[in-house]
Design a protein around this motif. Structure first.
Motif, PDB file in Angstrom:
ATOM      1  N   ILE A  44      93.186  56.557  15.183  1.00  0.00           N
ATOM      2  CA  ILE A  44      92.573  55.385  15.787  1.00  0.00           C
ATOM      3  C   ILE A  44      91.994  54.480  14.699  1.00  0.00           C
ATOM      4  CG2 ILE A  44      90.316  56.443  16.183  1.00  0.00           C
ATOM      5  CD1 ILE A  44      92.152  54.023  18.562  1.00  0.00           C
ATOM      6  N   GLY A  45      91.634  55.059  13.562  1.00  0.00           N
ATOM      7  CA  GLY A  45      91.154  54.261  12.431  1.00  0.00           C
ATOM      8  C   GLY A  45      92.216  53.297  11.933  1.00  0.00           C
ATOM      9  N   ASP A  46      93.468  53.725  11.950  1.00  0.00           N
ATOM     10  CA  ASP A  46      94.568  52.837  11.553  1.00  0.00           C
ATOM     11  C   ASP A  46      94.716  51.682  12.540  1.00  0.00           C
ATOM     12  OD1 ASP A  46      95.094  54.534   9.413  1.00  0.00           O
ATOM     13  OD2 ASP A  46      96.788  55.520  10.400  1.00  0.00           O
ATOM     14  N   VAL A  47      94.558  51.980  13.823  1.00  0.00           N
ATOM     15  CA  VAL A  47      94.646  50.940  14.856  1.00  0.00           C
ATOM     16  C   VAL A  47      93.501  49.952  14.676  1.00  0.00           C
ATOM     17  CG1 VAL A  47      94.543  50.508  17.347  1.00  0.00           C
ATOM     18  CG2 VAL A  47      95.843  52.462  16.471  1.00  0.00           C
ATOM     19  N   ARG A  48      92.302  50.467  14.407  1.00  0.00           N
ATOM     20  CA  ARG A  48      91.144  49.602  14.190  1.00  0.00           C
ATOM     21  C   ARG A  48      91.325  48.732  12.957  1.00  0.00           C
ATOM     22  NH1 ARG A  48      87.005  48.754  11.144  1.00  0.00           N
ATOM     23  NH2 ARG A  48      85.062  47.932  11.994  1.00  0.00           N
ATOM     24  N   ALA A  49      91.813  49.322  11.875  1.00  0.00           N
ATOM     25  CA  ALA A  49      92.024  48.562  10.639  1.00  0.00           C
ATOM     26  C   ALA A  49      92.991  47.402  10.868  1.00  0.00           C
ATOM     27  CB  ALA A  49      92.532  49.479   9.529  1.00  0.00           C
ATOM     28  N   ALA A  50      94.053  47.653  11.619  1.00  0.00           N
ATOM     29  CA  ALA A  50      95.002  46.581  11.929  1.00  0.00           C
ATOM     30  C   ALA A  50      94.337  45.513  12.792  1.00  0.00           C
ATOM     31  CB  ALA A  50      96.231  47.158  12.637  1.00  0.00           C
ATOM     32  N   ALA A  51      93.506  45.922  13.745  1.00  0.00           N
ATOM     33  CA  ALA A  51      92.814  44.959  14.599  1.00  0.00           C
ATOM     34  C   ALA A  51      91.857  44.091  13.795  1.00  0.00           C
ATOM     35  CB  ALA A  51      92.058  45.685  15.711  1.00  0.00           C
ATOM     36  N   VAL A  52      91.096  44.703  12.923  1.00  0.00           N
ATOM     37  CA  VAL A  52      90.152  43.941  12.102  1.00  0.00           C
ATOM     38  C   VAL A  52      90.905  42.972  11.194  1.00  0.00           C
ATOM     39  CG1 VAL A  52      88.464  44.123  10.220  1.00  0.00           C
ATOM     40  CG2 VAL A  52      88.301  45.644  12.189  1.00  0.00           C
ATOM     41  N   ALA A  53      91.982  43.434  10.585  1.00  0.00           N
ATOM     42  CA  ALA A  53      92.747  42.586   9.664  1.00  0.00           C
ATOM     43  C   ALA A  53      93.330  41.367  10.368  1.00  0.00           C
ATOM     44  CB  ALA A  53      93.867  43.397   9.012  1.00  0.00           C
ATOM     45  N   LEU A  54      93.733  41.521  11.618  1.00  0.00           N
ATOM     46  CA  LEU A  54      94.398  40.422  12.314  1.00  0.00           C
ATOM     47  C   LEU A  54      93.509  39.648  13.267  1.00  0.00           C
ATOM     48  CD1 LEU A  54      97.714  42.310  12.798  1.00  0.00           C
ATOM     49  CD2 LEU A  54      97.467  40.144  11.605  1.00  0.00           C
ATOM     50  N   MET A  55      92.413  40.238  13.713  1.00  0.00           N
ATOM     51  CA  MET A  55      91.594  39.571  14.717  1.00  0.00           C
ATOM     52  C   MET A  55      90.227  39.135  14.214  1.00  0.00           C
ATOM     53  SD  MET A  55      92.419  41.878  18.025  1.00  0.00           S
ATOM     54  CE  MET A  55      94.026  41.889  18.787  1.00  0.00           C
ATOM     55  N   ALA A  56      89.703  39.788  13.207  1.00  0.00           N
ATOM     56  CA  ALA A  56      88.377  39.445  12.687  1.00  0.00           C
ATOM     57  C   ALA A  56      88.532  38.556  11.462  1.00  0.00           C
ATOM     58  CB  ALA A  56      87.588  40.702  12.357  1.00  0.00           C
ATOM     59  N   ILE A  57      89.083  37.368  11.696  1.00  0.00           N
ATOM     60  CA  ILE A  57      89.315  36.406  10.620  1.00  0.00           C
ATOM     61  C   ILE A  57      88.358  35.246  10.850  1.00  0.00           C
ATOM     62  CG2 ILE A  57      91.005  34.869   9.573  1.00  0.00           C
ATOM     63  CD1 ILE A  57      93.169  36.750  10.717  1.00  0.00           C
ATOM     64  N   PRO A  58      87.570  34.833   9.880  1.00  0.00           N
ATOM     65  CA  PRO A  58      87.466  35.405   8.539  1.00  0.00           C
ATOM     66  C   PRO A  58      86.770  36.763   8.572  1.00  0.00           C
ATOM     67  CG  PRO A  58      85.815  33.698   8.821  1.00  0.00           C
ATOM     68  CD  PRO A  58      86.641  33.722  10.081  1.00  0.00           C
ATOM     69  N   ARG A  59      86.820  37.439   7.471  1.00  0.00           N
ATOM     70  CA  ARG A  59      86.316  38.809   7.364  1.00  0.00           C
ATOM     71  C   ARG A  59      84.858  38.936   7.807  1.00  0.00           C
ATOM     72  NH1 ARG A  59      88.948  43.718   6.720  1.00  0.00           N
ATOM     73  NH2 ARG A  59      87.442  45.171   5.910  1.00  0.00           N
ATOM     74  N   GLU A  60      84.106  37.865   7.719  1.00  0.00           N
ATOM     75  CA  GLU A  60      82.696  37.885   8.114  1.00  0.00           C
ATOM     76  C   GLU A  60      82.526  38.160   9.607  1.00  0.00           C
ATOM     77  OE1 GLU A  60      84.016  35.249   6.260  1.00  0.00           O
ATOM     78  OE2 GLU A  60      83.265  36.075   4.385  1.00  0.00           O
ATOM     79  N   ARG A  61      83.599  38.071  10.384  1.00  0.00           N
ATOM     80  CA  ARG A  61      83.522  38.326  11.823  1.00  0.00           C
ATOM     81  C   ARG A  61      83.610  39.802  12.176  1.00  0.00           C
ATOM     82  NH1 ARG A  61      87.318  35.139  15.486  1.00  0.00           N
ATOM     83  NH2 ARG A  61      85.730  35.667  16.996  1.00  0.00           N
ATOM     84  N   GLU A  62      83.761  40.657  11.185  1.00  0.00           N
ATOM     85  CA  GLU A  62      83.927  42.086  11.469  1.00  0.00           C
ATOM     86  C   GLU A  62      82.730  42.657  12.232  1.00  0.00           C
ATOM     87  OE1 GLU A  62      85.029  46.325   9.346  1.00  0.00           O
ATOM     88  OE2 GLU A  62      85.137  44.501   8.175  1.00  0.00           O
ATOM     89  N   ASP A  63      81.515  42.267  11.867  1.00  0.00           N
ATOM     90  CA  ASP A  63      80.334  42.766  12.595  1.00  0.00           C
ATOM     91  C   ASP A  63      80.377  42.341  14.054  1.00  0.00           C
ATOM     92  OD1 ASP A  63      79.286  44.125  10.426  1.00  0.00           O
ATOM     93  OD2 ASP A  63      77.976  42.452   9.833  1.00  0.00           O
ATOM     94  N   GLU A  64      80.753  41.094  14.283  1.00  0.00           N
ATOM     95  CA  GLU A  64      80.877  40.585  15.661  1.00  0.00           C
ATOM     96  C   GLU A  64      81.976  41.347  16.418  1.00  0.00           C
ATOM     97  OE1 GLU A  64      81.984  36.429  17.965  1.00  0.00           O
ATOM     98  OE2 GLU A  64      81.934  36.454  15.790  1.00  0.00           O
ATOM     99  N   PHE A  65      83.065  41.657  15.715  1.00  0.00           N
ATOM    100  CA  PHE A  65      84.173  42.414  16.313  1.00  0.00           C
ATOM    101  C   PHE A  65      83.688  43.791  16.751  1.00  0.00           C
ATOM    102  CE2 PHE A  65      87.641  45.467  15.932  1.00  0.00           C
ATOM    103  CZ  PHE A  65      88.638  44.882  16.684  1.00  0.00           C
ATOM    104  N   ASP A  66      82.936  44.445  15.873  1.00  0.00           N
ATOM    105  CA  ASP A  66      82.432  45.788  16.191  1.00  0.00           C
ATOM    106  C   ASP A  66      81.504  45.759  17.376  1.00  0.00           C
ATOM    107  OD1 ASP A  66      83.881  47.008  14.171  1.00  0.00           O
ATOM    108  OD2 ASP A  66      82.224  46.963  12.760  1.00  0.00           O
TER     109      ASP A  66
END
Length: 66
Positions: A44-66
């Motif tokens: 599931i970590g691989d699935v999450r990593a792909a989601a963050v890479a493609l959906m949490a753009i720019p990278r600063e959105r990762e906290d919001e994504f989580d």
């Protein structure tokens, strides 16, 4: 048209993100599903990593994504 349940789950996740006001485009969703297929995720970590890479753009959105 019917689709495999596994793909439906990923589409559902994108809809959940949108319902929580996290903007995700159809292109990002398609890219995420394609990336998962290409990567052959082992966890599931691989699935999450792909989601963050493609959906949490720019990278600063990762906290919001989580």
């Amino acid at each position: 048209m019917s689709m495999p349940p596994s793909i439906a789950s990923f589409l559902d996740f994108a809809q959940i993100l949108r319902a929580h006001r996290f903007a995700v485009s159809p292109d990002q969703t398609i890219g995420w599903i394609e990336a998962i297929g290409l990567l052959g995720p082992r966890s599931i970590g691989d699935v999450r990593a792909a989601a963050v890479a493609l959906m949490a753009i720019p990278r600063e959105r990762e906290d919001e994504f989580d």
